[in-house]
Structures are given as C-alpha cells and as structure tokens.
Design an enzyme around this catalytic site. Structure first.
Site, mmCIF file in Angstrom:
data_model
loop_
_atom_site.group_PDB
_atom_site.id
_atom_site.type_symbol
_atom_site.label_atom_id
_atom_site.label_comp_id
_atom_site.label_asym_id
_atom_site.label_seq_id
_atom_site.Cartn_x
_atom_site.Cartn_y
_atom_site.Cartn_z
ATOM 1 C CG HIS A 144 -1.794 -1.204 1.278
ATOM 2 N ND1 HIS A 144 -2.854 -1.377 0.418
ATOM 3 C CD2 HIS A 144 -1.749 -2.307 2.050
ATOM 4 C CE1 HIS A 144 -3.424 -2.545 0.671
ATOM 5 N NE2 HIS A 144 -2.772 -3.133 1.658
ATOM 6 C CB CYS A 180 10.139 -2.548 14.181
ATOM 7 S SG CYS A 180 9.672 -3.178 15.791
HETATM 8 N N1 LIG Z 1 7.221 -2.610 19.325
HETATM 9 C C1 LIG Z 1 7.104 -3.592 18.464
HETATM 10 O O1 LIG Z 1 6.143 -3.687 17.711
HETATM 11 C C2 LIG Z 1 8.186 -4.655 18.354
HETATM 12 C C3 LIG Z 1 7.935 -5.799 17.576
HETATM 13 C C4 LIG Z 1 8.917 -6.787 17.513
HETATM 14 C C5 LIG Z 1 10.125 -6.611 18.188
HETATM 15 N N2 LIG Z 1 10.348 -5.486 18.936
HETATM 16 C C6 LIG Z 1 11.598 -5.367 19.668
HETATM 17 O O2 LIG Z 1 11.355 -5.633 21.050
HETATM 18 C C7 LIG Z 1 12.198 -4.810 21.865
HETATM 19 C C8 LIG Z 1 11.348 -4.014 22.831
HETATM 20 O O3 LIG Z 1 10.559 -3.118 22.083
HETATM 21 P P1 LIG Z 1 9.353 -2.302 22.730
HETATM 22 O O4 LIG Z 1 8.699 -1.550 21.632
HETATM 23 O O5 LIG Z 1 8.554 -3.211 23.580
HETATM 24 O O6 LIG Z 1 10.201 -1.287 23.684
HETATM 25 P P2 LIG Z 1 9.646 -0.249 24.757
HETATM 26 O O7 LIG Z 1 10.581 0.887 24.707
HETATM 27 O O8 LIG Z 1 8.176 -0.038 24.554
HETATM 28 O O9 LIG Z 1 9.802 -1.021 26.159
HETATM 29 C C9 LIG Z 1 11.021 -1.340 26.753
HETATM 30 C C10 LIG Z 1 10.789 -1.397 28.278
HETATM 31 O O10 LIG Z 1 11.932 -1.950 28.914
HETATM 32 C C11 LIG Z 1 12.129 -1.292 30.153
HETATM 33 N N3 LIG Z 1 13.504 -1.530 30.610
HETATM 34 C C12 LIG Z 1 14.666 -1.102 30.070
HETATM 35 N N4 LIG Z 1 15.714 -1.597 30.764
HETATM 36 C C13 LIG Z 1 15.207 -2.364 31.761
HETATM 37 C C14 LIG Z 1 15.793 -3.148 32.793
HETATM 38 N N5 LIG Z 1 17.122 -3.269 32.954
HETATM 39 N N6 LIG Z 1 14.970 -3.788 33.655
HETATM 40 C C15 LIG Z 1 13.624 -3.690 33.519
HETATM 41 N N7 LIG Z 1 13.018 -2.981 32.542
HETATM 42 C C16 LIG Z 1 13.800 -2.326 31.672
HETATM 43 C C17 LIG Z 1 11.793 0.147 29.843
HETATM 44 O O11 LIG Z 1 11.475 0.882 31.008
HETATM 45 C C18 LIG Z 1 10.559 -0.033 28.911
HETATM 46 O O12 LIG Z 1 9.365 -0.047 29.644
HETATM 47 C C19 LIG Z 1 13.028 -3.969 20.908
HETATM 48 O O13 LIG Z 1 14.250 -4.597 20.691
HETATM 49 C C20 LIG Z 1 12.201 -3.980 19.645
HETATM 50 O O14 LIG Z 1 12.977 -3.815 18.491
HETATM 51 C C21 LIG Z 1 9.388 -4.520 19.044
#
Ligand SMILES: NC(=O)c1ccc[n+]([C@@H]2O[C@H](COP(=O)([O-])OP(=O)(O)OC[C@H]3O[C@@H](n4cnc5c(N)ncnc54)[C@H](O)[C@@H]3O)[C@@H](O)[C@H]2O)c1
Length: 438
Positions: free
Chosen positions: A254, A263
């Site tokens: 799209h 991501c």
């Molecule tokens: N958002 C998506 O759609 C998606 C999809 C697939 C993969 N990912 C991957 O997953 C990972 C997380 O993404 P997200 O979007 O959930 O990130 P996010 O930023 O929404 O959440 C990360 C969380 O981790 C917490 N955190 C950081 N260090 C910490 C620690 N030492 N102890 C406890 N908590 C801690 C932060 O406070 C935050 O709440 C990334 O690597 C991302 O690339 C994300």
C-alpha cells in the site's frame, strides 16, 4: 512453568500477558515505577486492543504479576526473557545494546539455579553470545543457557499475532535450552503453529532480514507510486495487479507517506550498520532508508503544492499522527517529519487522532488537538489524511468539505479517491501514486 519478563513495553507486556494466558506463571519487571504502578492498578500503559481484558483475566487467575524487583521476579524462573528497548544508537545507526546488556548483568547477579536467558529484543547478530559472556563474567558459577527468540508481533494486532503466529523462531545452542523453549511454546506447538529452531546467529538474522524485507516492499511500492504520478498510472490498481501474483503477495504493497514506527526505521539502520561492520554492504537496505526519507519529503512537497506553494497563513487539519492505526506509538511516525514542516512553515495545524494525543503532545509542539475530526477540519484550507484509523475511513466528506475554508484534501493513505472527493465538494484532491485534481 515460571517465567520472568524483563521490560514491559509493547513487546514485553504483550508477551508476558500471552504467556500467562498459555498457563505459565509470569512476573513482568520494569525499571519504570510509573509503569509498574499503573500495571498494579490494572491499567495498561500502552494502547493495544484487547490487552486490558486479557491482562485482567490472568492477574485474576493469579498467573500474572508486576514488579520493580528483578531478583524477586527471577527467583525460581526457568526462563527469563529480555524484552527491553534496542533503539538506534546516536551517531552511527547501530542498535544500542546498553539496556540488553544491563538487564543480562542484573539477571546474572540475581540468578541461582539453572535458567535459560532468552533475548526477545531485536538485536544484532552476535549479541546472544555477548549476553552469554556478560552473564558468565558476572556470575561464573551459574548454570545457564542463552536463547534467541525474536518477536514478530505487529502493534495494533499484537495479541492475535502472538497467539496465532506465522512462526516462532527459536535460536539455541543445545537440547537442554531447546526443551525449555518448546515447553514454553507448547500450547502453540499443539495447535500446529510452526516453531523454527535454529542456531543463535540465524535466529538473530531472521528478524533483521524479515523487517528489512518488509520495509523494502513498502518502499518499493512508494517509489513506484511516485512514478505512477508522473506517467498517469494508478498505484492502487498496480499493487492489486502485482499482489495477485502469489510469488509477490498483496501485503505491504500500500503506497503511503513512508514507513515509520518502532521497528522498521531502527532495524533497517542497524542492518545497514551490521553490513558495514562486516564489509558486506547492505546496498538494498541502504537504498530503502534513503528512499523512505525522500518519500516523506515528497509528501511535504505535495502538501505545499496544495497550499499554493506556502504553508504560511494556512490552516491545515491533520487526521492521524500515530505511525499506524490501533496503536498510540509515535516512534519515527511520518507525522514527526510532516507536521513540524507545516508548523515551521507558518501553518496553523489542527490535529485529531483517536489515541495519539497523549504521546503526541510532547512530540508535536505548536499544534491544536481535537477529539472530533469534523471540529478539526472546521475552517481548514487543507485536510491531510495521514494515518488510516477506521474512524477516518467513512467520514461524511460532504460535512467535512462544507466546514472547511477551502475544501482541499491530501489523502496520503489512498482511503478515498478523486471521484468521491469531487462529489463531496472538494475543489482539489491528491492521493499517493494516482491522479488527483487541482
Ligand atoms: N514494538 C514492536 O512492535 C516490536 C515488535 C517486535 C520486536 N520489537 C523489539 O522488542 C524490543 C522491545 O521493544 P518495545 O517496543 O517493547 O520497547 P519499549 O521501549 O516499549 O519497552 C522497553 C521497556 O523496557 C524497560 N527496561 C529497560 N531496561 C530495563 C531493565 N534493565 N529492567 C527492567 N526494565 C527495563 C523500559 O522501562 C521499557 O518499559 C526492541 O528490541 C524492539 O525492536 C518490538
């Protein structure tokens, strides 16, 4: 099984909730006290359809809890998942592994018995081995394995994606870790969802390759859309005709204002960087990154043309600012490039987004927020459809046009078309990759 989930963001929270729904006992940990307080009150810090009900159900069943206390959470856990952020490192495009490594070290220091440390965060190839080294250095006597388990859920459809995945990818080094991982995912296995078991490096690579490929597909059709505008073709018909070919498929074809989100932008940059570091350039991915930036800039040019060359003194209504519908996530959304260009050019900008205001307020200074799209459009010289929320798919365009000062529409998601806009009284309409009228 007892599982600890480190990080309760979009991925950690959804994964933790879904694992508890599989029947496992899950403790979700975060460093952010505000998030943990909300979760303990039964409030979901993010907008993700269906998550609040599923979370409440599993908290009530006694399988799901939240804490700031990592050592307490991992006590007795057979698997600890790292689901913290891996944003783009400032300056060089590399994935910032600070949070992953800090979490790994904290886990190592607190763990006592055999545990599988599973990286769910998206991380460059080789990271799981580094996690293993960090853990071994921090707690030399610990009996543990590492596993790579990248996540493929899409925000806005995250629960369904987690519960009914196209596949689950698990990278392991030995049978012992593989056994723990297959126990965790057994409910999916029993329902015939495929589990792809690989070595650590391949699992890490699958995630980047998949995201870069999807970003390429979107960017390809966006580039075709630009050409369609020049040659008089309609990109909607083109992508329909292309997508019917099973080898191509109709998803991610799209045309729009460029990809954004939490991501694709960071993962394409990280893959390009990994390629540079290994002297194996990712030329295609590098081109995708550049074309996506051009696409966003092209949109600004389109809006400018619809405003007689300048934004100054114009009122612009923007419908949708989140990077896609059904999420409140604003990370790298095209709106973060487009809206500041409008504001910076001197336009008065009125914004309406069903979930974006909370995040967007800090990110989009100088705009006026509206709950109702008809209010937002009132008195505007240009209506910009930027995110295709369902709420904007069936607008009463006659009513919108009548309320506008000059009924002009930039439909950057091709929700409507020139005939529909003309019939509703719009004096000008532009989509993406199709013929409009001015
Ligand atoms: N958002 C998506 O759609 C998606 C999809 C697939 C993969 N990912 C991957 O997953 C990972 C997380 O993404 P997200 O979007 O959930 O990130 P996010 O930023 O929404 O959440 C990360 C969380 O981790 C917490 N955190 C950081 N260090 C910490 C620690 N030492 N102890 C406890 N908590 C801690 C932060 O406070 C935050 O709440 C990334 O690597 C991302 O690339 C994300």
């Amino acid at each position: 099984m007892k599982i600890a989930m480190i990080g309760t963001g979009y991925v950690g929270l959804v994964s933790g909730v879904c694992f508890s729904d599989f029947g496992h006992t899950v403790v979700c940990v975060d460093k952010d006290p505000r998030k943990i307080e909300m979760l303990e009150r039964g409030e979901v810090p993010i907008y993700e359809p269906g998550l609040d009900a599923l979370m409440a159900k599993n908290v009530d069943a006694g399988r799901l809890s939240f804490t700031l206390d990592l050592p307490a959470a991992i006590e007795g856990a057979e698997a600890v998942f790292i689901a913290v952020g891996t944003p783009t490192r400032r300056g060089d495009g590399h994935a910032d592994l600070t949070y992953v490594m800090a979490a790994a070290e904290e886990i190592a220091k607190a763990a006592k018995d055999y545990v599988v440390i599973v990286t769910k965060s998206t991380v460059p190839v080789g990271t799981n081995r580094k996690v293993r080294d960090v853990v071994a250095a921090a707690n030399p006597g610990l009996d543990f394995d590492v596993a790579s388990n990248p996540e493929f859920l899409r925000e806005g459809a995250a629960i369904d994606d987690f519960m009914k995945p196209d596949r689950v990818v698990v990278g392991v080094e030995n049978d012992r870790a593989a056994k723990v991982m297959s126990e965790i995912y057994r409910p999916l296995y029993l329902r015939d969802f495929p589990i792809v078991t690989t070595d650590l490096e391949s699992a890490e690579m699958i995630k980047y390759a998949a995201n870069a490929f999807l970003a390429t597909k979107i960017t390809f059709i966006n580039e075709i859309a630009a050409l369609c505008e020049k040659v008089g073709a309609d990109v909607k018909q083109v992508s329909k005709g292309m997508g019917m070919d099973n080898r191509i498929g109709n998803k991610f074809l799209h045309a729009g204002p460029g990809y954004g989100g939490s991501c694709f932008p960071k993962d394409t940059k990280a893959l390009a960087r990994i390629g540079q570091e290994h002297a194996s350039p990712m030329h295609i991915t590098e081109a995708v990154i550049a074309v996506n930036e051009d696409t966003k800039r092209r949109m600004i040019g389109k809006l400018q043309d619809l405003c007689d060359g300048k934004f100054n003194g114009k009122t612009v209504c923007v419908l949708g600012v989140t990077f896609k519908p059904n999420t409140d996530d604003m990370r790298d959304a095209p709106s973060l490039t487009i809206v500041p260009a409008l504001v910076g050019g001197g336009a008065k900008v009125k914004v309406c987004d069903p979930q974006g205001q909370h995040e967007g307020e800090g990110l989009l200074p100088g705009v006026q927020w509206h709950d109702d799209p008809y209010d937002a459009a009132k008195g505007a010289d240009l209506l910009v459809l930027l995110t295709e929320w369902n709420e904007f798919r069936a607008l009463d365009l006659n009513r919108i046009a009548q309320g506008m000062s000059r009924a002009v529409m930039a439909d950057l998601r091709n929700i409507y078309n020139a005939n529909v806009a003309r019939d509703a009284g719009f004096v000008a309409y532009e989509g993406v990759g199709r013929i409009g009228y001015v």
